[in-house]
Design a protein around this motif. Structure first.
Motif, short mmCIF file in Angstrom:
data_model
loop_
_atom_site.label_atom_id
_atom_site.label_comp_id
_atom_site.label_asym_id
_atom_site.label_seq_id
_atom_site.Cartn_x
_atom_site.Cartn_y
_atom_site.Cartn_z
N SER A 292 7.64 -8.14 -7.21
CA SER A 292 7.14 -7.45 -8.41
C SER A 292 5.72 -6.95 -8.23
O SER A 292 5.34 -5.92 -8.81
CB SER A 292 7.20 -8.37 -9.62
OG SER A 292 8.52 -8.73 -9.93
N ASN A 293 4.93 -7.66 -7.43
CA ASN A 293 3.50 -7.36 -7.36
C ASN A 293 3.01 -6.77 -6.05
O ASN A 293 1.89 -6.27 -5.98
CB ASN A 293 2.70 -8.63 -7.66
CG ASN A 293 2.88 -9.11 -9.08
OD1 ASN A 293 2.40 -8.48 -10.03
ND2 ASN A 293 3.59 -10.22 -9.26
N PHE A 294 3.86 -6.82 -5.00
CA PHE A 294 3.39 -6.37 -3.69
C PHE A 294 4.45 -5.53 -2.98
O PHE A 294 5.63 -5.60 -3.31
CB PHE A 294 3.02 -7.57 -2.81
CG PHE A 294 2.01 -8.48 -3.43
CD1 PHE A 294 0.67 -8.19 -3.37
CD2 PHE A 294 2.42 -9.64 -4.09
CE1 PHE A 294 -0.27 -9.03 -3.95
CE2 PHE A 294 1.50 -10.48 -4.67
CZ PHE A 294 0.15 -10.18 -4.61
N GLN A 295 4.00 -4.78 -2.01
CA GLN A 295 4.90 -4.00 -1.17
C GLN A 295 4.32 -3.91 0.23
O GLN A 295 3.11 -4.00 0.43
CB GLN A 295 5.11 -2.60 -1.74
CG GLN A 295 3.82 -1.78 -1.83
CD GLN A 295 4.05 -0.35 -2.27
OE1 GLN A 295 5.05 0.26 -1.88
NE2 GLN A 295 3.15 0.20 -3.07
N THR A 296 5.20 -3.74 1.20
CA THR A 296 4.78 -3.57 2.59
C THR A 296 4.91 -2.10 2.95
O THR A 296 5.98 -1.51 2.78
CB THR A 296 5.67 -4.40 3.53
OG1 THR A 296 5.74 -5.74 3.05
CG2 THR A 296 5.11 -4.41 4.94
N ASP A 332 4.05 -1.03 15.59
CA ASP A 332 3.79 -0.29 14.36
C ASP A 332 2.89 -1.16 13.49
O ASP A 332 3.01 -2.39 13.50
CB ASP A 332 5.10 0.00 13.61
CG ASP A 332 6.02 0.94 14.38
OD1 ASP A 332 5.53 1.66 15.27
OD2 ASP A 332 7.23 0.94 14.09
N VAL A 333 2.01 -0.54 12.76
CA VAL A 333 1.07 -1.31 11.94
C VAL A 333 1.43 -1.17 10.47
O VAL A 333 1.65 -0.06 9.98
CB VAL A 333 -0.38 -0.86 12.19
CG1 VAL A 333 -1.33 -1.48 11.18
CG2 VAL A 333 -0.81 -1.25 13.60
N TYR A 334 1.52 -2.33 9.81
CA TYR A 334 1.87 -2.37 8.39
C TYR A 334 0.76 -3.04 7.59
O TYR A 334 -0.05 -3.78 8.12
CB TYR A 334 3.18 -3.15 8.19
CG TYR A 334 4.39 -2.50 8.80
CD1 TYR A 334 5.24 -1.70 8.04
CD2 TYR A 334 4.69 -2.67 10.15
CE1 TYR A 334 6.36 -1.10 8.60
CE2 TYR A 334 5.81 -2.07 10.73
CZ TYR A 334 6.63 -1.30 9.94
OH TYR A 334 7.74 -0.70 10.50
N LYS A 335 0.79 -2.80 6.29
CA LYS A 335 -0.19 -3.41 5.39
C LYS A 335 0.51 -3.81 4.11
O LYS A 335 1.40 -3.11 3.62
CB LYS A 335 -1.31 -2.40 5.08
CG LYS A 335 -2.40 -2.94 4.17
CD LYS A 335 -3.37 -3.79 4.95
CE LYS A 335 -4.50 -4.31 4.06
NZ LYS A 335 -4.11 -5.45 3.23
N THR A 336 0.11 -4.95 3.58
CA THR A 336 0.60 -5.38 2.27
C THR A 336 -0.36 -4.87 1.21
O THR A 336 -1.56 -5.13 1.28
CB THR A 336 0.68 -6.92 2.19
OG1 THR A 336 1.41 -7.41 3.30
CG2 THR A 336 1.36 -7.34 0.90
N ILE A 337 0.18 -4.13 0.26
CA ILE A 337 -0.66 -3.60 -0.82
C ILE A 337 0.01 -3.91 -2.16
O ILE A 337 1.17 -4.32 -2.22
CB ILE A 337 -0.88 -2.08 -0.68
CG1 ILE A 337 0.44 -1.32 -0.78
CG2 ILE A 337 -1.58 -1.77 0.64
CD1 ILE A 337 0.27 0.20 -0.77
N ALA A 338 -0.73 -3.70 -3.22
CA ALA A 338 -0.19 -3.93 -4.55
C ALA A 338 0.95 -2.96 -4.83
O ALA A 338 0.97 -1.83 -4.32
CB ALA A 338 -1.28 -3.77 -5.61
N ALA A 339 1.92 -3.41 -5.59
CA ALA A 339 3.05 -2.55 -5.95
C ALA A 339 2.57 -1.33 -6.72
O ALA A 339 1.54 -1.36 -7.40
CB ALA A 339 4.05 -3.35 -6.79
N ASN A 340 3.33 -0.23 -6.58
CA ASN A 340 3.05 1.01 -7.30
C ASN A 340 1.69 1.61 -6.95
O ASN A 340 1.09 2.33 -7.75
CB ASN A 340 3.13 0.78 -8.81
CG ASN A 340 4.48 0.25 -9.24
OD1 ASN A 340 5.52 0.70 -8.76
ND2 ASN A 340 4.48 -0.74 -10.13
#
Length: 453
Positions: A292-296, A332-340
């Protein structure tokens, strides 16, 4: 009626004091969501220790007493499976020793393997993952390292390599020992490494498996999974759950590691020392909070930054180009950020040399690539896609010998040319001199004849 009773029990447990696995009252170390500075209300859990980690980035989305030492019980077997996949072959045959079969506690989980019985490593791993079979974990440990003590040392060392600071394993199955312990954070790190194994990815979601008759058993063994979040018929079924491992001993209570994936976001939840069905309830709570709060999100793809680097070698102040290789970011480089939300102010800084000295090994780190987004900086290395060997001393001596021979041939050719030129000049000089003398002689003869007249 069952569900009402369960809710009553869970409500009652919320009012009970919380104690650590080592008998200490937990104070401070309140639940947090370290990945973001934004105010996001952290979930309330019954588990004594827990963590929620982004499986792709390794970023922590929630933690509660995540670095407190706890007893893991059978989630220990996640490390057992990891080492088996790293060091073994799924088609190998495992033979059960007397110690593997008879050293487990009476009444503990098993699949009735017999001394001298043989199954494949793949069958053994299903016995561990689905039925948490303790004698099978023992046999796998002996298969990998020859003995359980050696395997336990291997487990602890591998944990340290993965960044685990508070883990000590004494056996392959997680049966209780006061010196066999870990933390929620450490177990998440181990689980994240296991998730990188392709063989495990193919096995992790299976809830049923059959081991056919063996050299000692005429009946088929039917293995049904114990992880209720993977079972569609269970009230604890969670549609996004993809795998995991259960654990229980009287000292550890219920422990649980679970993987879940929704869209491009894959999470790992670890909960320790849970009463009743709290481990399933808390794990679902963590996943719902995380999704609900995060996305990759992908920061960049490695294939978009492939570079060509020249490989050179310098010897006796002479530089020779041996060829070129391709280098590419390690991953590949990913980051966790806030949803939306989206990545902000993304900047890519490439630091890769145009030339590099031999020798080069495949996978060698060469330069870095850094992504800057907002206040965060993520750096990964370029790695060589092929190897280039340095010139060996034998080859160098051969080259020097060939160069000397070539030089001597050149000198000989030039000397011969000069000699031939000298001979030609000499011959021409003699010829011209002879012609001149002959001409002078003829002129003298003509003058004498003239005077006589």
């Amino acid at each position: 009626m069952k569900q009402s009773f369960l809710i009553f029990i869970l409500s009652l447990s919320l009012t009970m004091p919380c104690f650590s696995a080592f008998g200490e009252t937990i104070q401070g170390d309140s639940p947090t969501n370290p990945v973001t500075t934004e105010t996001i209300k952290a979930p309330e859990l019954n588990a004594e220790a827990a963590i929620l980690m982004d499986a792709t980035t390794g970023e922590i989305l929630y933690e509660k007493n995540s670095k407190s030492k706890m007893y893991p019980a059978s989630i220990t077997k996640i490390m057992t499976v990891l080492l088996a996949l790293e060091k073994g072959n799924l088609n190998d045959t495992i033979t059960f020793s007397h110690d593997a079969v008879y050293s487990i506690e009476p009444g503990s989980a098993h699949i009735a393997m017999q001394e001298g019985e043989q199954i494949t490593l793949e069958q053994a791993l299903y016995g561990i993952l689905l039925r948490s079979a303790n004698e099978v974990a023992n046999a796998v440990g002996e298969y990998v390292d020859g003995s359980i003590p050696a395997f336990a040392q291997h487990m602890t060392q591998r944990a340290k390599e993965l960044g685990c600071e508070s883990t000590n394993f004494l056996n392959a199955n997680g049966l209780f020992d006061e010196n066999h312990y870990t933390t929620a954070y450490d177990m998440a790190c181990i689980a994240r490494e296991l998730l990188k194994q392709e063989a495990y990815q193919k096995m992790m979601s299976n809830t049923y498996y059959e081991i056919p008759p063996t050299n000692k058993q005429t009946e088929t063994r039917y293995l049904h999974g114990q992880h209720q979040m993977l079972n569609p018929k269970s009230i604890y079924y969670y549609e996004y759950a993809t795998g995991g491992k259960t654990g229980y001993t009287w000292e550890a209570l219920n422990t649980l590691v679970t993987f879940a994936k929704k869209g491009d976001t894959q999470l790992i939840a670890v909960v320790l020392k849970c009463k009743g069905a709290e481990h399933y309830v808390d794990s679902k709570t963590l996943f719902e909070y995380g999704f609900s709060n995060f996305q990759t999100v992908k920061v960049f793809s490695a294939r978009d930054y492939i570079k060509t680097v020249n490989v050179v070698e310098t010897y006796k102040n002479k530089t020779t180009t041996l060829g070129s290789i391709q280098v590419v970011p390690k991953e590949d480089v990913y980051k966790t950020i806030a949803a939306n939300t989206t990545l902000s102010d993304l900047k890519i800084d490439v630091n890769c040399p145009e030339t590099i000295d031999a020798p080069i090994s495949e996978g060698q780190e060469i330069g870095t690539i850094t992504a800057k987004t907002g206040k965060d900086t993520i750096t990964t290395s370029f790695v060589a896609q092929s190897a280039v060997a340095a010139t060996s001393e034998e080859a160098r001596l051969t080259q020097e010998k060939e160069s000397k021979v070539k030089l001597l041939k050149t000198i000989g050719t030039i000397s011969l040319g000069i000699l031939l030129s000298c001979l030609i000049v000499f011959a021409m000089t003699r010829t011209i001199g002879h012609l001149k003398r002959k001409r002078r002689k003829r002129l003298r003869t003509l003058r004498r004849k003239k005077y006589r007249r």
